[in-house]
Motif scaffolding. Structure first.
Motif, PDB file in Angstrom:
ATOM      1  N   GLU A 134      16.249  -9.937  56.411  1.00 27.16           N
ATOM      2  CA  GLU A 134      15.572  -9.412  55.226  1.00 27.16           C
ATOM      3  C   GLU A 134      14.097  -9.142  55.497  1.00 27.16           C
ATOM      4  OE1 GLU A 134      17.605 -12.034  55.262  1.00 27.16           O
ATOM      5  OE2 GLU A 134      19.210 -11.555  53.823  1.00 27.16           O
ATOM      6  N   TYR A 135      13.491  -9.973  56.307  1.00 26.95           N
ATOM      7  CA  TYR A 135      12.089  -9.760  56.684  1.00 26.95           C
ATOM      8  C   TYR A 135      11.937  -8.403  57.368  1.00 26.95           C
ATOM      9  CZ  TYR A 135       7.729 -10.232  59.330  1.00 26.95           C
ATOM     10  OH  TYR A 135       6.487 -10.022  59.872  1.00 26.95           O
ATOM     11  N   GLN A 136      12.816  -8.129  58.325  1.00 31.13           N
ATOM     12  CA  GLN A 136      12.727  -6.858  59.051  1.00 31.13           C
ATOM     13  C   GLN A 136      12.973  -5.678  58.128  1.00 31.13           C
ATOM     14  OE1 GLN A 136      11.520  -6.820  62.268  1.00 31.13           O
ATOM     15  NE2 GLN A 136      11.210  -4.719  61.607  1.00 31.13           N
ATOM     16  N   GLU A 137      13.883  -5.824  57.161  1.00 30.82           N
ATOM     17  CA  GLU A 137      14.107  -4.765  56.177  1.00 30.82           C
ATOM     18  C   GLU A 137      12.829  -4.473  55.392  1.00 30.82           C
ATOM     19  OE1 GLU A 137      18.766  -5.802  55.130  1.00 30.82           O
ATOM     20  OE2 GLU A 137      17.202  -6.312  53.703  1.00 30.82           O
ATOM     21  N   ILE A 138      12.143  -5.520  54.992  1.00 28.07           N
ATOM     22  CA  ILE A 138      10.914  -5.339  54.222  1.00 28.07           C
ATOM     23  C   ILE A 138       9.842  -4.667  55.071  1.00 28.07           C
ATOM     24  CG2 ILE A 138       9.011  -6.567  53.079  1.00 28.07           C
ATOM     25  CD1 ILE A 138      11.209  -8.544  52.061  1.00 28.07           C
ATOM     26  N   ILE A 139       9.682  -5.121  56.286  1.00 29.85           N
ATOM     27  CA  ILE A 139       8.704  -4.499  57.185  1.00 29.85           C
ATOM     28  C   ILE A 139       9.031  -3.015  57.370  1.00 29.85           C
ATOM     29  CG2 ILE A 139       7.842  -4.443  59.569  1.00 29.85           C
ATOM     30  CD1 ILE A 139       6.742  -6.763  57.862  1.00 29.85           C
ATOM     31  N   ASN A 140      10.308  -2.711  57.601  1.00 28.33           N
ATOM     32  CA  ASN A 140      10.712  -1.313  57.772  1.00 28.33           C
ATOM     33  C   ASN A 140      10.450  -0.501  56.517  1.00 28.33           C
ATOM     34  OD1 ASN A 140      11.520  -1.820  60.396  1.00 28.33           O
ATOM     35  ND2 ASN A 140      13.679  -2.082  59.862  1.00 28.33           N
TER      36      ASN A 140
END
Length: 160
Positions: A82-88
């Motif tokens: 989820e962190y990577q989704e937010i960063i993306n």
């Protein structure tokens, strides 16, 4: 006083004074520096953590309140998909952050999208109301949340 709680998915225990603030515990006892001491009055959001599912200012939470709670810091959250989704989503929306507020905005995005899969404009604005840094264009922030919500709906098959 001995306080046990869940920190980033792990059971931990600390001996401390009952009135020491969570921000100090995170930084001094656990070496977690993602929550930054800003205003130290709960107004700026730089020290945000997810406390029992809600984004909360770590500078206002005394040790006696954390007993039995679950706390997620940016360090713990950064280990998730989820962190990577937010960063993306932030990147795709060309969302700029000063860096000081970024961790709080990431945690606010997660807490908001965890509760509301496709937030309205007003819900998004309210979801970030605890972050007082104005380095970010609100329209780009709303766009980023929409992008992230869309990615999650496609990935997890959530309905709009």
């Amino acid at each position: 006083m001995t306080v046990g709680f869940i920190l980033n998915g792990e059971d931990v225990t600390i001996n401390c004074e009952p009135d020491i603030k969570l921000i100090d515990i995170l930084r001094e006892a656990f070496g977690l520096f993602g929550a930054k001491p800003g205003c130290l009055s709960g107004q700026c959001g730089a020290c945000s953590v997810i406390f029992n599912g809600l984004v909360s200012p770590a500078c206002l939470i005394p040790a006696f309140r954390i007993r039995g709670s679950e706390i997620i810091t940016i360090e713990g959250f950064s280990q998730t998909n989820e962190y990577q989704e937010i960063i993306n989503g932030f990147i795709l929306a060309n969302l700029k952050n000063c860096g000081y507020c970024q961790n709080g905005k990431i945690l606010c995005a997660e807490a908001l999208l965890d509760k509301i899969s496709h937030p309205t404009r007003e819900e998004t604005i309210n979801g970030f109301s605890g972050i007082k840094c104005r380095c970010t264009n609100i329209e780009q922030l709303i766009q980023a949340v929409d992008i992230i919500a869309g990615m999650r709906r496609r990935q997890y098959g959530r309905s709009a």
